[in-house]
Motif scaffolding. Structure first.
Motif, PDB file in Angstrom:
ATOM      1  N   LYS A  33      37.247  52.922  38.069  1.00  0.00           N
ATOM      2  CA  LYS A  33      37.359  53.379  39.443  1.00  0.00           C
ATOM      3  C   LYS A  33      38.704  54.059  39.602  1.00  0.00           C
ATOM      4  O   LYS A  33      39.609  53.901  38.783  1.00  0.00           O
ATOM      5  N   LYS A  34      38.861  54.814  40.677  1.00  0.00           N
ATOM      6  CA  LYS A  34      40.118  55.476  40.937  1.00  0.00           C
ATOM      7  C   LYS A  34      41.156  54.461  41.364  1.00  0.00           C
ATOM      8  O   LYS A  34      40.849  53.466  42.000  1.00  0.00           O
ATOM      9  N   SER A  35      42.401  54.708  41.032  1.00  0.00           N
ATOM     10  CA  SER A  35      43.471  53.809  41.448  1.00  0.00           C
ATOM     11  C   SER A  35      43.673  53.899  42.939  1.00  0.00           C
ATOM     12  O   SER A  35      43.288  54.865  43.590  1.00  0.00           O
ATOM     13  N   ASP A  36      44.306  52.853  43.516  1.00  0.00           N
ATOM     14  CA  ASP A  36      44.526  52.792  44.946  1.00  0.00           C
ATOM     15  C   ASP A  36      45.420  53.931  45.425  1.00  0.00           C
ATOM     16  O   ASP A  36      45.399  54.304  46.585  1.00  0.00           O
ATOM     17  N   GLN A  37      46.236  54.466  44.538  1.00  0.00           N
ATOM     18  CA  GLN A  37      47.145  55.531  44.939  1.00  0.00           C
ATOM     19  C   GLN A  37      46.459  56.905  44.963  1.00  0.00           C
ATOM     20  O   GLN A  37      47.088  57.907  45.250  1.00  0.00           O
ATOM     21  N   GLY A  38      45.177  56.926  44.682  1.00  0.00           N
ATOM     22  CA  GLY A  38      44.470  58.189  44.727  1.00  0.00           C
ATOM     23  C   GLY A  38      44.684  59.033  43.494  1.00  0.00           C
ATOM     24  O   GLY A  38      44.413  60.230  43.484  1.00  0.00           O
ATOM     25  N   SER A  39      45.157  58.427  42.432  1.00  0.00           N
ATOM     26  CA  SER A  39      45.388  59.151  41.193  1.00  0.00           C
ATOM     27  C   SER A  39      44.066  59.608  40.604  1.00  0.00           C
ATOM     28  O   SER A  39      43.018  59.001  40.809  1.00  0.00           O
ATOM     29  N   ASP A  40      44.128  60.701  39.834  1.00  0.00           N
ATOM     30  CA  ASP A  40      42.933  61.168  39.146  1.00  0.00           C
ATOM     31  C   ASP A  40      42.647  60.354  37.897  1.00  0.00           C
ATOM     32  O   ASP A  40      41.613  60.523  37.257  1.00  0.00           O
ATOM     33  N   LYS A  41      43.577  59.485  37.557  1.00  0.00           N
ATOM     34  CA  LYS A  41      43.420  58.689  36.341  1.00  0.00           C
ATOM     35  C   LYS A  41      42.377  57.594  36.553  1.00  0.00           C
ATOM     36  O   LYS A  41      42.443  56.833  37.513  1.00  0.00           O
ATOM     37  N   ASP A  42      41.423  57.525  35.675  1.00  0.00           N
ATOM     38  CA  ASP A  42      40.428  56.467  35.746  1.00  0.00           C
ATOM     39  C   ASP A  42      40.987  55.200  35.117  1.00  0.00           C
ATOM     40  O   ASP A  42      41.600  55.244  34.053  1.00  0.00           O
ATOM     41  N   LEU A  43      40.764  54.071  35.786  1.00  0.00           N
ATOM     42  CA  LEU A  43      41.238  52.790  35.288  1.00  0.00           C
ATOM     43  C   LEU A  43      40.056  51.955  34.812  1.00  0.00           C
ATOM     44  O   LEU A  43      39.010  51.914  35.461  1.00  0.00           O
ATOM     45  N   THR A  44      40.216  51.303  33.692  1.00  0.00           N
ATOM     46  CA  THR A  44      39.185  50.405  33.179  1.00  0.00           C
ATOM     47  C   THR A  44      39.208  49.116  33.982  1.00  0.00           C
ATOM     48  O   THR A  44      40.233  48.449  34.067  1.00  0.00           O
ATOM     49  N   LYS A  45      38.088  48.781  34.564  1.00  0.00           N
ATOM     50  CA  LYS A  45      38.013  47.602  35.419  1.00  0.00           C
ATOM     51  C   LYS A  45      37.771  46.348  34.593  1.00  0.00           C
ATOM     52  O   LYS A  45      36.849  46.298  33.777  1.00  0.00           O
ATOM     53  N   LEU A  46      38.618  45.337  34.796  1.00  0.00           N
ATOM     54  CA  LEU A  46      38.487  44.054  34.118  1.00  0.00           C
ATOM     55  C   LEU A  46      38.511  42.938  35.151  1.00  0.00           C
ATOM     56  O   LEU A  46      39.105  43.079  36.224  1.00  0.00           O
ATOM     57  N   THR A  47      37.885  41.839  34.807  1.00  0.00           N
ATOM     58  CA  THR A  47      37.929  40.644  35.647  1.00  0.00           C
ATOM     59  C   THR A  47      38.645  39.536  34.893  1.00  0.00           C
ATOM     60  O   THR A  47      38.345  39.263  33.725  1.00  0.00           O
ATOM     61  N   PHE A  48      39.597  38.911  35.569  1.00  0.00           N
ATOM     62  CA  PHE A  48      40.380  37.806  35.010  1.00  0.00           C
ATOM     63  C   PHE A  48      40.115  36.582  35.870  1.00  0.00           C
ATOM     64  O   PHE A  48      40.379  36.585  37.070  1.00  0.00           O
ATOM     65  N   VAL A  49      39.601  35.514  35.265  1.00  0.00           N
ATOM     66  CA  VAL A  49      39.233  34.325  36.030  1.00  0.00           C
ATOM     67  C   VAL A  49      40.253  33.213  35.785  1.00  0.00           C
ATOM     68  O   VAL A  49      40.612  32.908  34.643  1.00  0.00           O
ATOM     69  N   LEU A  50      40.738  32.627  36.865  1.00  0.00           N
ATOM     70  CA  LEU A  50      41.699  31.535  36.776  1.00  0.00           C
ATOM     71  C   LEU A  50      41.002  30.259  36.333  1.00  0.00           C
ATOM     72  O   LEU A  50      39.769  30.174  36.272  1.00  0.00           O
ATOM     73  N   ASP A  51      41.799  29.238  36.050  1.00  0.00           N
ATOM     74  CA  ASP A  51      41.255  27.933  35.684  1.00  0.00           C
ATOM     75  C   ASP A  51      41.091  27.038  36.905  1.00  0.00           C
ATOM     76  O   ASP A  51      40.214  26.187  36.951  1.00  0.00           O
ATOM     77  N   TRP A  52      41.968  27.202  37.882  1.00  0.00           N
ATOM     78  CA  TRP A  52      41.854  26.492  39.159  1.00  0.00           C
ATOM     79  C   TRP A  52      42.635  27.302  40.171  1.00  0.00           C
ATOM     80  O   TRP A  52      42.726  28.513  40.038  1.00  0.00           O
ATOM     81  N   THR A  53      43.181  26.667  41.208  1.00  0.00           N
ATOM     82  CA  THR A  53      43.841  27.435  42.245  1.00  0.00           C
ATOM     83  C   THR A  53      45.130  28.079  41.727  1.00  0.00           C
ATOM     84  O   THR A  53      45.771  27.556  40.813  1.00  0.00           O
ATOM     85  N   PRO A  54      45.545  29.212  42.291  1.00  0.00           N
ATOM     86  CA  PRO A  54      46.717  29.933  41.776  1.00  0.00           C
ATOM     87  C   PRO A  54      47.987  29.091  41.799  1.00  0.00           C
ATOM     88  O   PRO A  54      48.248  28.351  42.750  1.00  0.00           O
ATOM     89  N   ASN A  55      48.764  29.217  40.736  1.00  0.00           N
ATOM     90  CA  ASN A  55      50.026  28.488  40.616  1.00  0.00           C
ATOM     91  C   ASN A  55      50.908  29.241  39.623  1.00  0.00           C
ATOM     92  O   ASN A  55      50.566  30.331  39.173  1.00  0.00           O
ATOM     93  N   THR A  56      52.033  28.653  39.286  1.00  0.00           N
ATOM     94  CA  THR A  56      53.008  29.366  38.452  1.00  0.00           C
ATOM     95  C   THR A  56      52.584  29.513  36.987  1.00  0.00           C
ATOM     96  O   THR A  56      53.246  30.236  36.238  1.00  0.00           O
ATOM     97  N   ASN A  57      51.523  28.870  36.566  1.00  0.00           N
ATOM     98  CA  ASN A  57      50.944  29.217  35.265  1.00  0.00           C
ATOM     99  C   ASN A  57      50.482  30.674  35.260  1.00  0.00           C
ATOM    100  O   ASN A  57      50.424  31.317  34.213  1.00  0.00           O
TER     101      ASN A  57
END
Length: 338
Positions: free
Chosen positions: A29-53
């Motif tokens: 998809k296009k970057s939020d800044q409206g760049s013409d550069k296509d970004l590869t979309k990835l999903t990163f799943v946490l282990d539990w709620t967000p923390n300093t890990n």
């Protein structure tokens, strides 16, 4: 495993959406800044709620390290059956897990195509915390005390090992079902005497709350327990087919964690901005502690020492705690680190 149960107990503390998880790993998809550069979309799943890990991931997202690497990374909460299953299914390319929790993924009919590709922390910071001065500063002190258990075989075997190594009788430990979501409150109310924690978050939380505690770390009792927790995992087959993307992701994550090492206050601010539900005092204090844990004594963030990785699974094999024997060098891969 125990962290998966923690994820269920703590999920109510923060809200997140799984919307947008896609099984198509190379969507762009296009970057939020409206760049013409296509970004590869990835999903990163946490282990539990967000923390300093997870700070390095949020830093890489906020500072543009992922975008600079050509990636658009969505950070999501884990489903009930854990990050491992989501990564194995291909609906997430990367996630957070733990060496002990990964053990079932490598054996039997339920084996999953996942492997660890980076150590978030170099050493196991988990252990047993208790109220100060009640004799639980050493494992034998658990005799006659109430320990909050997840009633997991591997968990209890670990606890039994350290208690008996200290000359204690594990049968005298009172095991009560764990419903702990707030370690400070649980200890203050005396509903429980001892809790298995990760010091970088729950231990620091007791310090911030001004609660005096005793603590011992498992790795200080048995070196086999200096296993890798947490780790970043990936889908093994997807990574083979997308090696350059995998290296780009880990390189950007590395920059995020190195920023957190050098700039703990700024990194904590970034995490709090991304997850405003977090207690900023706890995040700042935890980040100060974690800056020395991400790399510790090694020169390369993410490196997994084969000897230490194997030592833990060898202990599991020797004690018959796995459905089948885990061969050495199973389940991790340093080849994608740069």
């Amino acid at each position: 495993m125990k962290k998966r149960i923690l994820a269920l107990l703590l999920a109510a503390a923060l809200t997140a959406s799984m919307a947008g998880c896609s099984g198509k790993s190379e969507d762009t998809k296009k970057s939020d800044q409206g760049s013409d550069k296509d970004l590869t979309k990835l999903t990163f799943v946490l282990d539990w709620t967000p923390n300093t890990n997870h700070t390095g991931i949020y830093v890489a997202q906020e500072k543009g390290y992922f975008a600079d690497a050509g990636l658009d990374v969505e950070i999501v909460q884990p489903p009930e059956d854990g990050a491992e299953v989501l990564v194995a299914s291909g609906k997430a390319q990367f996630g957070v897990s733990f060496q002990d929790s990964l053990m079932p993924a490598f054996t039997g009919d339920d084996a999953l195509p996942v492997e660890a590709v980076a150590a978030v922390l170099q050493h196991n910071t988990s252990g047993i915390i208790s109220r100060k001065g009640e004799g639980l500063d050493r494992p034998k002190g658990l005799e006659g005390k109430k320990y909050a258990t997840w009633n997991l075989e591997l968990e209890k075997a670990t606890l039994q090992n350290v208690v008996e190594a200290d000359g204690g009788d594990f049968s005298k430990v009172e095991l009560i079902p764990s419903t702990v979501t707030d370690e400070v409150s649980a200890l203050q109310s005396k509903s429980v005497d001892a809790i298995w924690i990760f010091y970088g978050w729950a231990g620091i939380a007791t310090e911030v709350a001004g609660l005096d505690t005793d603590y011992f770390a498992f790795k200080d009792i048995n070196s086999a327990f200096d296993f890798y927790t947490p780790v970043i995992i990936g889908n093994r087959e997807w990574m083979k087919e997308n090696a350059d993307t995998t290296k780009a992701f880990l390189s950007a994550a590395k920059k995020g964690y190195e920023f957190a090492i050098e700039n703990p206050k700024d990194a904590a601010d970034i995490l709090c901005k991304a997850v405003p539900e977090l207690d900023p005092d706890l995040v700042q204090a935890s980040q100060e502690y974690m800056k020395d844990q991400y790399k510790a004594e090694v020169s390369q963030w993410g490196y997994i020492d084969p000897a230490r990785w194997n030592a833990y699974y060898n202990w599991i094999n020797e004690n018959g705690l796995s459905e089948e024997e885990i061969p050495e060098n199973t389940g991790f891969n340093n080849d994608y680190l740069e």
